[in-house]
Design a protein around this motif. Structure first.
Motif, mmCIF file in Angstrom:
data_model
loop_
_atom_site.group_PDB
_atom_site.id
_atom_site.type_symbol
_atom_site.label_atom_id
_atom_site.label_comp_id
_atom_site.label_asym_id
_atom_site.label_seq_id
_atom_site.Cartn_x
_atom_site.Cartn_y
_atom_site.Cartn_z
ATOM 1 N N THR A 99 0.760 -1.225 -0.097
ATOM 2 C CA THR A 99 -0.053 0.027 -0.021
ATOM 3 C C THR A 99 1.008 1.108 -0.070
ATOM 4 N N VAL A 100 0.545 2.323 -1.047
ATOM 5 C CA VAL A 100 1.261 3.351 -0.966
ATOM 6 C C VAL A 100 0.401 4.534 -0.381
ATOM 7 N N ARG A 101 0.831 5.191 0.636
ATOM 8 C CA ARG A 101 0.234 6.156 1.478
ATOM 9 C C ARG A 101 0.801 7.618 0.809
ATOM 10 N N ALA A 102 -0.199 8.562 0.567
ATOM 11 C CA ALA A 102 0.185 9.784 0.125
ATOM 12 C C ALA A 102 -0.565 10.890 1.322
ATOM 13 N N PRO A 133 -12.019 19.398 -4.378
ATOM 14 C CA PRO A 133 -12.884 18.341 -4.917
ATOM 15 C C PRO A 133 -12.414 18.393 -6.586
ATOM 16 N N SER A 134 -12.048 19.384 -7.048
ATOM 17 C CA SER A 134 -11.729 19.595 -8.508
ATOM 18 C C SER A 134 -10.233 18.933 -8.663
ATOM 19 N N LEU A 135 -9.668 18.550 -7.776
ATOM 20 C CA LEU A 135 -8.273 17.985 -8.122
ATOM 21 C C LEU A 135 -8.235 16.436 -7.977
ATOM 22 N N ARG A 136 -7.217 15.695 -8.642
ATOM 23 C CA ARG A 136 -7.246 14.351 -8.287
ATOM 24 C C ARG A 136 -5.859 13.858 -8.022
ATOM 25 N N ILE A 137 -5.572 12.781 -7.901
ATOM 26 C CA ILE A 137 -4.214 12.225 -7.141
ATOM 27 C C ILE A 137 -4.164 11.159 -8.058
ATOM 28 N N ALA A 138 -2.759 11.137 -8.548
ATOM 29 C CA ALA A 138 -2.531 9.967 -9.486
ATOM 30 C C ALA A 138 -1.336 9.364 -8.861
ATOM 31 N N PHE A 139 -1.598 8.021 -8.935
ATOM 32 C CA PHE A 139 -0.213 7.059 -8.574
ATOM 33 C C PHE A 139 0.262 6.271 -9.583
ATOM 34 N N GLU A 140 1.693 6.517 -9.783
ATOM 35 C CA GLU A 140 2.551 5.926 -10.838
ATOM 36 C C GLU A 140 3.517 4.791 -10.216
ATOM 37 N N LEU A 141 3.708 3.841 -11.206
ATOM 38 C CA LEU A 141 4.888 2.656 -10.864
ATOM 39 C C LEU A 141 5.505 2.938 -12.150
ATOM 40 N N ASP A 142 6.947 3.062 -12.100
ATOM 41 C CA ASP A 142 7.821 3.243 -13.129
ATOM 42 C C ASP A 142 7.403 3.897 -14.252
ATOM 43 N N SER A 165 -3.561 4.710 -10.832
ATOM 44 C CA SER A 165 -4.862 5.161 -10.514
ATOM 45 C C SER A 165 -4.817 6.592 -10.687
ATOM 46 N N SER A 166 -6.262 7.211 -10.699
ATOM 47 C CA SER A 166 -6.233 8.671 -10.666
ATOM 48 C C SER A 166 -7.570 8.784 -10.128
ATOM 49 N N SER A 167 -7.480 9.103 -8.788
ATOM 50 C CA SER A 167 -8.862 9.509 -7.918
ATOM 51 C C SER A 167 -8.561 10.667 -7.044
ATOM 52 N N SER A 168 -9.567 10.615 -6.093
ATOM 53 C CA SER A 168 -9.142 11.519 -4.879
ATOM 54 C C SER A 168 -8.651 10.919 -3.856
ATOM 55 N N SER A 174 5.596 7.311 -7.926
ATOM 56 C CA SER A 174 5.331 8.551 -7.801
ATOM 57 C C SER A 174 3.754 9.143 -7.413
ATOM 58 N N VAL A 175 3.617 10.064 -6.920
ATOM 59 C CA VAL A 175 2.211 10.658 -6.714
ATOM 60 C C VAL A 175 2.118 12.013 -7.256
ATOM 61 N N SER A 176 0.993 12.329 -7.864
ATOM 62 C CA SER A 176 0.913 13.784 -8.375
ATOM 63 C C SER A 176 -0.241 14.251 -7.951
ATOM 64 N N LEU A 177 -0.455 15.544 -7.707
ATOM 65 C CA LEU A 177 -1.703 16.166 -7.668
ATOM 66 C C LEU A 177 -1.921 17.161 -8.828
ATOM 67 N N ILE A 178 -3.185 16.611 -9.468
ATOM 68 C CA ILE A 178 -3.248 17.183 -10.916
ATOM 69 C C ILE A 178 -4.666 18.174 -10.725
ATOM 70 N N ASP A 179 -4.587 19.213 -11.588
ATOM 71 C CA ASP A 179 -6.004 19.802 -11.642
ATOM 72 C C ASP A 179 -6.864 19.446 -12.692
ATOM 73 N N GLN A 180 -7.891 20.198 -12.930
ATOM 74 C CA GLN A 180 -9.045 19.726 -13.760
ATOM 75 C C GLN A 180 -8.433 19.947 -15.380
ATOM 76 N N ASN A 181 -7.352 20.837 -15.558
ATOM 77 C CA ASN A 181 -7.001 20.932 -16.754
ATOM 78 C C ASN A 181 -5.619 19.853 -17.126
ATOM 79 N N SER A 182 -5.623 18.902 -16.312
ATOM 80 C CA SER A 182 -4.458 17.974 -16.424
ATOM 81 C C SER A 182 -2.966 18.629 -16.100
#
Length: 166
Positions: free
Chosen positions: A96-99, A107-116, A121-124, A141-149
């Motif tokens: 489990t990866v925790r951020a 709520p307009s932002l999403r969190i994306a998890f990446e492996l290599d 996943s891309s959710s809240s 890696s984990v990213s905080l992404i806005d509604q415009n990607s």
């Protein structure tokens, strides 16, 4: 005066050594040999001119300022676990990866998890479970992404994964 004469002779001799020919030959074992002396059955090597690149000119004009206002996002995301440099002893069990974010996630932002580099996943959600990890080094890696990607904040950790008995 003798010092200057010695220095002049030294400079002339060293400059002549740079203008010598280079010869190619083959030794008794069939290896190609390059030398500044011409052995039997050698041929001179023609060297191409030295590759040079002209210097670039620096302009004194200041960089253009953006005219449209941009929204400032101070929220930052970080990976809480696994830690950077962590060793996962058994990649066959779920990891489990925790951020965590500095502020509450809009709520307009999403969190994306990446492996290599591949999106998992891309959710809240601020956590994601990876069912199985292959052995070897990985980057999560984990990213905080806005509604415009657009990526507003990003964090990454490097881990090493082992499998029991390997």
């Amino acid at each position: 005066m003798a010092r200057y004469l010695f220095l002049l002779c030294f400079m002339l001799l060293t400059s002549l050594s740079f203008a010598t020919e280079i010869y190619r030959s083959t030794d008794q074992y069939g290896n190609t040999v390059f030398s500044d002396k011409a052995p039997k059955n050698s041929s001179p090597v023609e060297l191409p001119p030295i590759n040079t690149t002209p210097a670039t000119e620096v302009s004194d004009t200041p960089p253009r300022q953006s005219t449209k206002p941009t929204a400032v996002h101070s929220n930052r995301i970080t990976i809480q676990s696994p830690a950077n440099g962590a060793i996962i002893a058994n990649g066959r069990i779920p990891t489990t990866v925790r951020a965590a974010t500095k502020e509450a996630v809009d709520p307009s932002l999403r969190i994306a998890f990446e492996l290599d580099g591949k999106t998992l996943s891309s959710s809240s959600s601020t956590q994601h479970t990876i069912p199985r990890l292959s052995r070897g080094p990985h980057r999560i890696s984990v990213s905080l992404i806005d509604q415009n990607s657009k990526t507003l904040s990003k964090d990454a950790v490097d881990i090493m994964v082992y499998h029991p008995g390997n």
